[in-house]
Write a protein that holds these residues in place. Structure first.
Motif, short mmCIF file in Angstrom:
data_model
loop_
_atom_site.label_atom_id
_atom_site.label_comp_id
_atom_site.label_asym_id
_atom_site.label_seq_id
_atom_site.Cartn_x
_atom_site.Cartn_y
_atom_site.Cartn_z
N LEU A 94 0.82 -1.21 0.00
CA LEU A 94 0.00 0.00 0.00
C LEU A 94 0.86 1.27 0.00
CD1 LEU A 94 -2.75 -1.09 2.54
CD2 LEU A 94 -3.04 -0.70 0.09
N PHE A 95 1.95 1.23 0.74
CA PHE A 95 2.84 2.40 0.81
C PHE A 95 3.44 2.69 -0.57
CE2 PHE A 95 6.63 4.81 2.01
CZ PHE A 95 6.11 5.67 2.94
N ASP A 96 3.90 1.63 -1.25
CA ASP A 96 4.48 1.82 -2.58
C ASP A 96 3.43 2.25 -3.61
OD1 ASP A 96 6.97 1.18 -1.62
OD2 ASP A 96 6.88 -0.92 -2.26
N ASN A 97 2.23 1.71 -3.52
CA ASN A 97 1.17 2.07 -4.46
C ASN A 97 0.74 3.52 -4.32
OD1 ASN A 97 1.15 -0.48 -5.53
ND2 ASN A 97 -0.67 -1.16 -4.41
N ASN A 98 0.90 4.09 -3.14
CA ASN A 98 0.48 5.47 -2.90
C ASN A 98 1.64 6.45 -2.92
OD1 ASN A 98 -2.48 5.49 -2.39
ND2 ASN A 98 -1.86 3.87 -0.99
N PRO B 180 3.70 9.42 -3.97
CA PRO B 180 3.34 10.64 -4.70
C PRO B 180 4.06 10.78 -6.05
CG PRO B 180 3.78 11.16 -2.41
CD PRO B 180 4.16 9.72 -2.61
N LYS B 181 5.23 10.19 -6.18
CA LYS B 181 5.96 10.25 -7.45
C LYS B 181 5.27 9.44 -8.54
CE LYS B 181 10.36 10.95 -5.18
NZ LYS B 181 11.65 10.36 -4.80
N LYS B 182 4.47 8.46 -8.11
CA LYS B 182 3.73 7.62 -9.05
C LYS B 182 2.28 8.07 -9.18
CE LYS B 182 6.41 3.51 -7.83
NZ LYS B 182 6.32 2.17 -7.22
N GLY B 183 1.97 9.26 -8.65
CA GLY B 183 0.61 9.77 -8.74
C GLY B 183 -0.25 9.42 -7.55
#
Length: 140
Positions: free
Chosen positions: A86-90, A92-95
């Protein structure tokens, strides 16, 4: 005459603002002291929000979609796996959202805060059962 009026307004305004800040500080200190006292009085913080994270255990478990710890034991591997995903999915660099990322981090911290004392106690009990075996290194 005008300078006297201006000085009176400045002094009165300063006094009012100073009193307001002093009262706000007293309220914040009392609230913080009350929260600490409540945290110490209750052995577990299960129902209440943690003082450090401001989040209840139920809320943390819902955010990470994990089962609540039972008797102070939780599957920390599952918690960490869900946290990382969840941390990686959210990111900010990936939107993603920084707000959601911080909520996910606080949820993990809250679950760890609930489980950590029990894990430490279990480790101490295991060490007491096994006995203390220090590692001895010999100089050659």
């Amino acid at each position: 005459m005008a300078h006297r009026l201006i000085t009176q307004v400045v002094f009165i305004g300063t006094r009012v603002i100073g009193r307001a800040f002093a009262e706000a500080y007293k309220q914040a200190a009392a609230s913080s002291q009350y929260q600490r006292a409540q945290a110490k009085a209750g052995n577990g913080l299960s129902g209440r929000a943690s003082v450090s994270t401001g989040m209840t255990l139920d809320e943390a478990c819902k955010i990470l979609n994990v089962k609540p710890p039972q008797n102070g034991k939780a599957d920390m591997d599952e918690v960490m796996e869900r946290f990382k995903r969840l941390f990686d999915n959210n990111d900010p660099k990936k939107g993603g959202s920084f707000y959601l990322q911080s909520k996910i981090l606080r949820a993990r911290e809250r679950i760890e805060a609930e489980v950590k004392p029990m894990m430490e106690k279990a480790e101490q009990e295991a060490e007491i059962k096994e006995g203390w075996n220090p590692k001895i290194y010999k100089d050659r």
